[in-house]
Write a protein that holds these residues in place. Structure first.
Motif, PDB file in Angstrom:
ATOM      1  N   LEU A  42       0.820  -1.203   0.000  1.00 52.84           N
ATOM      2  CA  LEU A  42       0.000   0.000   0.000  1.00 52.84           C
ATOM      3  C   LEU A  42       0.861   1.263   0.000  1.00 52.84           C
ATOM      4  CD1 LEU A  42      -2.781   1.215   0.062  1.00 52.84           C
ATOM      5  CD2 LEU A  42      -2.838   0.897   2.538  1.00 52.84           C
ATOM      6  N   SER A  43       2.063   1.185   0.578  1.00 52.93           N
ATOM      7  CA  SER A  43       2.945   2.363   0.636  1.00 52.93           C
ATOM      8  C   SER A  43       3.357   2.828  -0.757  1.00 52.93           C
ATOM      9  CB  SER A  43       4.196   2.049   1.464  1.00 52.93           C
ATOM     10  OG  SER A  43       5.052   1.137   0.791  1.00 52.93           O
ATOM     11  N   GLU A  44       3.277   1.942  -1.772  1.00 53.29           N
ATOM     12  CA  GLU A  44       3.630   2.317  -3.144  1.00 53.29           C
ATOM     13  C   GLU A  44       2.507   3.081  -3.843  1.00 53.29           C
ATOM     14  OE1 GLU A  44       4.643  -1.236  -5.188  1.00 53.29           O
ATOM     15  OE2 GLU A  44       6.273  -1.780  -3.833  1.00 53.29           O
ATOM     16  N   SER A  45       1.319   3.073  -3.241  1.00 52.03           N
ATOM     17  CA  SER A  45       0.171   3.734  -3.849  1.00 52.03           C
ATOM     18  C   SER A  45       0.200   5.231  -3.562  1.00 52.03           C
ATOM     19  CB  SER A  45      -1.130   3.126  -3.311  1.00 52.03           C
ATOM     20  OG  SER A  45      -2.239   3.920  -3.654  1.00 52.03           O
ATOM     21  N   GLU A  46      -0.393   6.012  -4.473  1.00 54.62           N
ATOM     22  CA  GLU A  46      -0.506   7.450  -4.259  1.00 54.62           C
ATOM     23  C   GLU A  46      -1.431   7.754  -3.092  1.00 54.62           C
ATOM     24  OE1 GLU A  46      -1.765   9.209  -7.874  1.00 54.62           O
ATOM     25  OE2 GLU A  46       0.088   8.780  -8.959  1.00 54.62           O
ATOM     26  N   LEU A  47      -2.239   6.783  -2.699  1.00 47.97           N
ATOM     27  CA  LEU A  47      -3.177   6.984  -1.590  1.00 47.97           C
ATOM     28  C   LEU A  47      -2.590   6.565  -0.252  1.00 47.97           C
ATOM     29  CD1 LEU A  47      -6.376   5.592  -3.350  1.00 47.97           C
ATOM     30  CD2 LEU A  47      -5.923   7.986  -2.793  1.00 47.97           C
ATOM     31  N   SER A  48      -1.288   6.225  -0.221  1.00 46.01           N
ATOM     32  CA  SER A  48      -0.693   5.686   1.003  1.00 46.01           C
ATOM     33  C   SER A  48      -0.737   6.683   2.155  1.00 46.01           C
ATOM     34  CB  SER A  48       0.755   5.255   0.742  1.00 46.01           C
ATOM     35  OG  SER A  48       1.545   6.357   0.334  1.00 46.01           O
ATOM     36  N   HIS A  49      -0.475   7.967   1.863  1.00 44.44           N
ATOM     37  CA  HIS A  49      -0.488   8.967   2.931  1.00 44.44           C
ATOM     38  C   HIS A  49      -1.885   9.109   3.534  1.00 44.44           C
ATOM     39  CE1 HIS A  49       3.582   9.891   2.131  1.00 44.44           C
ATOM     40  NE2 HIS A  49       3.374  10.530   0.995  1.00 44.44           N
ATOM     41  N   ARG A  50      -2.880   9.103   2.646  1.00 37.12           N
ATOM     42  CA  ARG A  50      -4.253   9.203   3.147  1.00 37.12           C
ATOM     43  C   ARG A  50      -4.624   7.951   3.933  1.00 37.12           C
ATOM     44  NH1 ARG A  50      -9.851   9.724  -0.361  1.00 37.12           N
ATOM     45  NH2 ARG A  50     -11.258   9.737   1.446  1.00 37.12           N
ATOM     46  N   ALA A  51      -4.184   6.782   3.449  1.00 36.41           N
ATOM     47  CA  ALA A  51      -4.466   5.531   4.161  1.00 36.41           C
ATOM     48  C   ALA A  51      -3.833   5.542   5.545  1.00 36.41           C
ATOM     49  CB  ALA A  51      -3.944   4.346   3.351  1.00 36.41           C
ATOM     50  N   ALA A  52      -2.592   6.017   5.616  1.00 39.76           N
ATOM     51  CA  ALA A  52      -1.901   6.094   6.916  1.00 39.76           C
ATOM     52  C   ALA A  52      -2.632   7.041   7.851  1.00 39.76           C
ATOM     53  CB  ALA A  52      -0.460   6.549   6.711  1.00 39.76           C
ATOM     54  N   GLU A  53      -3.080   8.171   7.303  1.00 40.22           N
ATOM     55  CA  GLU A  53      -3.774   9.165   8.124  1.00 40.22           C
ATOM     56  C   GLU A  53      -5.107   8.637   8.631  1.00 40.22           C
ATOM     57  OE1 GLU A  53      -5.798  13.583   7.482  1.00 40.22           O
ATOM     58  OE2 GLU A  53      -4.172  12.931   6.168  1.00 40.22           O
ATOM     59  N   GLU A  54      -5.865   7.975   7.755  1.00 38.17           N
ATOM     60  CA  GLU A  54      -7.192   7.495   8.135  1.00 38.17           C
ATOM     61  C   GLU A  54      -7.127   6.342   9.132  1.00 38.17           C
ATOM     62  OE1 GLU A  54      -9.947   8.850   7.504  1.00 38.17           O
ATOM     63  OE2 GLU A  54      -9.376  10.292   5.975  1.00 38.17           O
ATOM     64  N   SER A  55      -6.110   5.487   9.014  1.00 35.13           N
ATOM     65  CA  SER A  55      -6.023   4.327   9.908  1.00 35.13           C
ATOM     66  C   SER A  55      -5.307   4.645  11.206  1.00 35.13           C
ATOM     67  CB  SER A  55      -5.296   3.173   9.200  1.00 35.13           C
ATOM     68  OG  SER A  55      -3.940   3.520   8.915  1.00 35.13           O
ATOM     69  N   LEU A  56      -4.684   5.826  11.291  1.00 37.93           N
ATOM     70  CA  LEU A  56      -3.849   6.148  12.455  1.00 37.93           C
ATOM     71  C   LEU A  56      -4.598   6.101  13.780  1.00 37.93           C
ATOM     72  CD1 LEU A  56      -1.017   6.929  13.364  1.00 37.93           C
ATOM     73  CD2 LEU A  56      -1.644   9.332  13.043  1.00 37.93           C
ATOM     74  N   PRO A  57      -5.813   6.684  13.899  1.00 37.47           N
ATOM     75  CA  PRO A  57      -6.484   6.650  15.215  1.00 37.47           C
ATOM     76  C   PRO A  57      -6.704   5.242  15.746  1.00 37.47           C
ATOM     77  CG  PRO A  57      -7.535   8.258  13.770  1.00 37.47           C
ATOM     78  CD  PRO A  57      -6.567   7.488  12.922  1.00 37.47           C
ATOM     79  N   LEU A  58      -7.198   4.340  14.886  1.00 37.91           N
ATOM     80  CA  LEU A  58      -7.445   2.980  15.363  1.00 37.91           C
ATOM     81  C   LEU A  58      -6.131   2.236  15.597  1.00 37.91           C
ATOM     82  CD1 LEU A  58      -9.882   1.271  16.083  1.00 37.91           C
ATOM     83  CD2 LEU A  58      -9.781   0.242  13.822  1.00 37.91           C
ATOM     84  N   ARG A  59      -5.127   2.492  14.732  1.00 36.79           N
ATOM     85  CA  ARG A  59      -3.807   1.880  14.949  1.00 36.79           C
ATOM     86  C   ARG A  59      -3.240   2.319  16.291  1.00 36.79           C
ATOM     87  NH1 ARG A  59       0.376   3.365  11.432  1.00 36.79           N
ATOM     88  NH2 ARG A  59      -0.851   4.892  10.307  1.00 36.79           N
ATOM     89  N   ASP A  60      -3.373   3.599  16.595  1.00 40.30           N
ATOM     90  CA  ASP A  60      -2.856   4.109  17.864  1.00 40.30           C
ATOM     91  C   ASP A  60      -3.594   3.489  19.047  1.00 40.30           C
ATOM     92  OD1 ASP A  60      -0.960   5.649  16.668  1.00 40.30           O
ATOM     93  OD2 ASP A  60      -2.049   7.544  16.863  1.00 40.30           O
ATOM     94  N   ALA A  61      -4.929   3.383  18.925  1.00 43.02           N
ATOM     95  CA  ALA A  61      -5.724   2.839  20.030  1.00 43.02           C
ATOM     96  C   ALA A  61      -5.341   1.389  20.323  1.00 43.02           C
ATOM     97  CB  ALA A  61      -7.216   2.942  19.703  1.00 43.02           C
ATOM     98  N   PHE A  62      -5.222   0.574  19.282  1.00 42.83           N
ATOM     99  CA  PHE A  62      -4.881  -0.832  19.503  1.00 42.83           C
ATOM    100  C   PHE A  62      -3.402  -1.003  19.852  1.00 42.83           C
ATOM    101  CE2 PHE A  62      -8.971  -1.834  17.587  1.00 42.83           C
ATOM    102  CZ  PHE A  62      -9.366  -2.913  18.351  1.00 42.83           C
ATOM    103  N   ALA A  63      -2.545  -0.097  19.377  1.00 35.17           N
ATOM    104  CA  ALA A  63      -1.147  -0.146  19.811  1.00 35.17           C
ATOM    105  C   ALA A  63      -1.057   0.126  21.301  1.00 35.17           C
ATOM    106  CB  ALA A  63      -0.321   0.876  19.032  1.00 35.17           C
ATOM    107  N   VAL A  64      -1.867   1.069  21.784  1.00 40.88           N
ATOM    108  CA  VAL A  64      -1.914   1.346  23.225  1.00 40.88           C
ATOM    109  C   VAL A  64      -2.358   0.098  23.980  1.00 40.88           C
ATOM    110  CG1 VAL A  64      -3.149   2.631  25.004  1.00 40.88           C
ATOM    111  CG2 VAL A  64      -2.245   3.830  23.006  1.00 40.88           C
ATOM    112  N   LEU A  65      -3.411  -0.559  23.477  1.00 40.15           N
ATOM    113  CA  LEU A  65      -3.891  -1.780  24.151  1.00 40.15           C
ATOM    114  C   LEU A  65      -2.839  -2.882  24.100  1.00 40.15           C
ATOM    115  CD1 LEU A  65      -7.613  -1.904  22.939  1.00 40.15           C
ATOM    116  CD2 LEU A  65      -6.771  -1.377  25.231  1.00 40.15           C
TER     117      LEU A  65
END
Length: 565
Positions: free
Chosen positions: A263-286
């Motif tokens: 996915l990092s090779e896609s032009e949408l990778s930055h948006r994907a990282a931004e959109e998934s960040l809140p849930l990634r952060d929450a589960f990383a905390v858990l």
């Protein structure tokens, strides 16, 4: 419906305490990760009070691992690795081998079996991605040569640990854990089968996934539905992780890593990282909370010498090995010390390895507790080591001169490759709004410097001759590096309102007379920004509404005038 369930209470207690202890750690200028681990200790079975459900916490942690590895893949840069491959690849492999041997040696000295020693040594050999990147970003070292070496080194460590997560279950029986003790022939067949499955999975991901994943996201993005796009990103991360495990018999971690990497090779990778960040952060905390729940803090009292020996291997032994390797490759002492201090801690992969070792009965409870104690103490010590390195830097600069030639230019320094500015514009953020602002400033020939947290954007700006700094503008030292004290304007083009408030407050301390313009999305946000010192606030929705209304009113006036004529 019952108001108390183990799942809800474990999640709520974990997140609430993680927030409290994380905020305390941040106030003490420590990584919030330390606070999350302490939160886990507080709701673990070894401390009084509420005890979370360990089984449920473990399953939540598995989701955290998947999303963590997906995030690692999203930020994986083959170009960054290839730029420093001459030192990062052999250096990281040699350092992992030496640190693992130190761990095995310590395990042998206290009578542990070889399998436990291998898991223990591997866990001590790999640094925390979160801690290392945060420390480099705070010191604006990521774009320097030594920062690039450290990041490349970290990438090699991560790849090595991903491979270890795949191979350890296959070797478990041989190492003394769960599984049959295999003959040499059986072992070779098992390894061949495991590596064959990994190769098949990689091939499928490179051939099918490289086309399928970007195609799916592009179709979703074209709908304009942000919620559906966010859900699609998470479905890709979790779905490919599950598919890797059930379809190819490889780990969740490897599946998520490859999904993120493709996915990092896609032009949408930055948006994907931004959109998934809140849930990634929450589960990383858990995930970190669940690791803390497993830790018995009383090992610090029961086995102080073993804890000291573990921390010594991480902070001293591994660091000296890394420094010696860097020096052997002909790099100056300043680079060697930066790499060694960066690696003088352990984190996420160490916890994943410890959890895997316990599940395969390769690692004892004492071994797990020593790994966790070593992680917590090394993370606490890491800022002190960087502080010591910062104090040594001026003396090393005088003795060695510039060491990051590719990152500097004759007109500037290694951190700021452009001359000092006065009465310029500091532009925070280079997204859609920042890009338009920069175009207007360039057209009017107004000097400006950009602060942006996407490394690819910073590289592109510098290639175009535009002064740009990589990092978060709210981080210590970023506004100083942009010469905000001498700036005429500060334009904040990022939508993150809390960060914007911090930036404005700090800018006011550096330069009380700077004109601050910030963007907002509501009246409440405008009040928040003005309270922190914004001179002007612009609400996009209001500007659009006024523009559209003015067109209607102007057209109506013209028609009335035409009728009267």
């Amino acid at each position: 419906m019952p108001h108390h369930t183990p799942l809800i209470s474990t999640i709520v207690a974990g997140l609430v305490l993680a927030f409290i202890f994380g905020a305390v750690a941040n106030r003490l200028r420590l990584p919030p990760l330390v606070g999350y681990l302490v939160a886990g200790i507080a709701i673990g079975p070894f401390t009084p009070g509420f005890v979370g459900d360990l089984d449920l916490a473990g399953e939540l942690a598995e989701i955290g691992v998947i999303l963590l590895m997906f995030g690692v893949g999203l930020h994986f840069s083959l170009d960054d690795l290839l730029a420093v491959k001459g030192i990062a690849i052999p250096g990281a492999i040699a350092q992992i081998a030496l640190a693992t041997l130190m761990g095995v040696g310590l395990a042998w000295a206290i009578g542990w079996p070889i399998g436990e020693g291998v898991i223990f040594g591997l866990a001590l050999s790999v640094a925390s991605t979160v801690v290392l990147l945060t420390a480099l970003q705070e010191r604006r070292l990521v774009e320097t040569k030594r920062g690039q070496i450290a990041v490349g080194w970290l990438i090699v460590e991560d790849i090595a640990m991903v491979l270890a997560l795949v191979l350890i279950p296959a070797l478990s029986g041989l190492l003394g854990g769960k599984g049959e003790s295999l003959t040499t022939q059986q072992l070779m067949m098992t390894l061949a089968a495991t590596l064959g499955k990994v190769a098949a999975f990689v091939a499928v991901m490179l051939v099918v996934g490289r086309r399928l994943i970007p195609w799916i996201l592009e179709r979703i993005a074209s709908t304009g539905n942000r919620e559906l796009f966010r859900l699609g990103v998470l479905a890709i991360a979790l779905g490919f992780a599950l598919g890797a495990a059930y379809g190819f018999g490889v780990s969740f971690a490897l599946g998520a890593f490859f999904a993120g990497m493709i996915l990092s090779e896609s032009e949408l990778s930055h948006r994907a990282a931004e959109e998934s960040l809140p849930l990634r952060d929450a589960f990383a905390v858990l995930f970190f909370v669940s690791v803390g729940m497993l830790f018995d803090p009383f090992i610090l009292v029961r086995e102080p010498l073993l804890v000291f020996a573990t921390v010594f291997v991480i902070v001293v032994g591994k660091s000296l090995a890394a420094a010696a390797i860097v020096r052997l490759f002909g790099h100056p002492m300043r680079t060697a010390l930066t790499i060694s201090v960066s690696l003088a801690q352990i984190g996420e992969f160490s916890f994943i390895l410890a959890t895997l070792g316990m599940s395969l009965e390769l690692l004892s409870k004492t071994g797990r507790d020593l790994i966790l104690a070593g992680a917590i103490l090394s993370i606490l010590l890491n800022p002190l080591l960087f502080g010591l390195l910062d104090r040594m830097t001026p003396q090393l600069k005088r003795r060695e001169g510039p060491v990051d030639g590719s990152a500097a230019s004759p007109a500037g320094t290694e951190d700021n490759p452009w001359p000092a500015m006065r009465d310029h514009v500091v532009l925070v953020g280079f997204g859609r709004v920042g890009h338009l602002i920069a175009a207007a400033l360039t057209e009017q020939q107004r000097p400006f410097v950009v602060i942006e947290d996407q490394p690819e954007v910073v590289k592109a700006l510098r290639a175009d001759g535009i002064p740009a700094l990589y990092g978060n503008a709210a981080a210590p030292g970023m506004l100083e590096a942009a010469h905000a004290a001498d700036a005429r304007w500060l334009l904040i083009a990022i939508p993150q309102i809390l960060e914007a408030g911090q930036i404005i407050e700090h800018a006011r301390k550096l330069n009380p007379h700077v004109e601050v313009v910030a963007r907002a999305h509501s009246s409440a946000e405008m009040l928040h920004l003005e309270k922190h010192g914004a001179t002007h606030t612009i609400m996009g929705e209001r500007e659009i509404a006024e523009g559209m209304a003015s067109l209607v009113l102007e057209t109506g006036t013209e028609r009335v005038a035409a009728s009267a004529a």
